[in-house]
Design a protein around this motif. Sequence first.
Motif, PDB file in Angstrom:
ATOM      1  N   HIS A 179       0.787  -1.243  -0.050  1.00  0.00           N
ATOM      2  CA  HIS A 179       0.111  -0.158   0.098  1.00  0.00           C
ATOM      3  C   HIS A 179       0.769   1.409   0.098  1.00  0.00           C
ATOM      4  N   THR A 180       1.690   1.389   0.788  1.00  0.00           N
ATOM      5  CA  THR A 180       2.440   2.658   0.699  1.00  0.00           C
ATOM      6  C   THR A 180       3.752   2.723  -0.244  1.00  0.00           C
ATOM      7  N   HIS A 181       3.967   1.734  -0.977  1.00  0.00           N
ATOM      8  CA  HIS A 181       4.840   1.846  -2.266  1.00  0.00           C
ATOM      9  C   HIS A 181       6.375   1.981  -1.686  1.00  0.00           C
ATOM     10  N   VAL A 182       6.728   2.180  -0.562  1.00  0.00           N
ATOM     11  CA  VAL A 182       7.896   2.501   0.091  1.00  0.00           C
ATOM     12  C   VAL A 182       8.448   1.424   0.586  1.00  0.00           C
ATOM     13  N   PRO A 183       9.480   0.700   0.065  1.00  0.00           N
ATOM     14  CA  PRO A 183      10.012  -0.442   0.675  1.00  0.00           C
ATOM     15  C   PRO A 183      10.923  -0.327   2.093  1.00  0.00           C
ATOM     16  N   THR A 184      10.482  -1.260   3.101  1.00  0.00           N
ATOM     17  CA  THR A 184      11.071  -1.377   4.373  1.00  0.00           C
ATOM     18  C   THR A 184      12.209  -2.008   4.452  1.00  0.00           C
ATOM     19  N   ALA A 185      13.288  -2.155   5.368  1.00  0.00           N
ATOM     20  CA  ALA A 185      14.327  -2.663   5.460  1.00  0.00           C
ATOM     21  C   ALA A 185      14.334  -3.593   6.638  1.00  0.00           C
ATOM     22  N   ASP A 186      12.969  -4.210   7.130  1.00  0.00           N
ATOM     23  CA  ASP A 186      13.098  -4.878   8.291  1.00  0.00           C
ATOM     24  C   ASP A 186      12.835  -6.367   7.920  1.00  0.00           C
ATOM     25  N   ALA A 187      12.897  -6.987   6.955  1.00  0.00           N
ATOM     26  CA  ALA A 187      12.659  -8.173   6.776  1.00  0.00           C
ATOM     27  C   ALA A 187      13.396  -9.177   7.732  1.00  0.00           C
ATOM     28  N   MET A 188      12.457 -10.249   8.379  1.00  0.00           N
ATOM     29  CA  MET A 188      12.890 -10.835   9.264  1.00  0.00           C
ATOM     30  C   MET A 188      11.975 -12.377   9.608  1.00  0.00           C
ATOM     31  N   ILE A 189      12.584 -13.321  10.386  1.00  0.00           N
ATOM     32  CA  ILE A 189      11.688 -14.272  10.429  1.00  0.00           C
ATOM     33  C   ILE A 189      11.382 -14.223  12.083  1.00  0.00           C
TER      34      ILE A 189
END
Length: 270
Positions: A179-189
Amino acid sequence: MKILFLGDVMGRAGRAAVTERLPALREKLGLDFVVVNGENATSGAGLSEAHAKLLFEAGADVVTLGDHAFDQKDMMSYIDKEPRLIRPLNFAKGAPGRGVRVYEDHRGRRIAVAQILGNVFMKRAFEDPFGNIEAALRPLTLGGAVQAIVVDVHCEATSEKMAMGHFLDGRASMVVGTHTHVPTADAMILPGGTAYLTDAGMCGDYHSVIGMEKAEPLRRFVTGMVKGRFTPATEPATLSGFYVETDDKTGRAVSMAMVRDGGRLVPTLP
């Protein structure tokens, strides 16, 4: 299972990036299943039947929508004819289409895909996203009835997306925001084995204001006045998304990575 989720496809540039790059990416990564959010693929607002077919032909197994699900009028009838389309579970009572379905990959493994809309900072209030997604996933035992579950959380607020990730930890293979079109850098398991990313970003031209040509958004911010319509930016687009590999026995994520392919963003996959 190797799953790729691509964020909001934005206009012509986003469509071109998907059609030109997804087939090669699918082969390179050995993907088993691809989900694409396509709700902005047609002129930046909604998805037409013709453009949905284009995304499927490019290699999308499922296309999710969002709050602009029915901005294109032909989607009202097309969505009931095309089971590979998913609209938000809590969009509106009586809305055509479905918000969760179970699919099979090329090896017969079952994957559930669901989408839910958030409420915080959205233009209108939708039904409770947490109660709706819980009810939808209750019969879909991860590692039992299905081998993987992908949940697209279409929200404005990062906090609401994060809350949904923790709410579904251990009950979904992947929870990814759009929705925001801005990628975040918090990918995690997460501790329960759910791969999480607050926002996958857009498949669009990042030399823009969230995918739109800069001039009109800048004018409105600077002067407070409207002169023209927003139009999607048209320079080369970046494919932006989330790659997750799952364990078929448990449905839990075992590895994940953010995806940046082409365009302006720095690649994050080799």
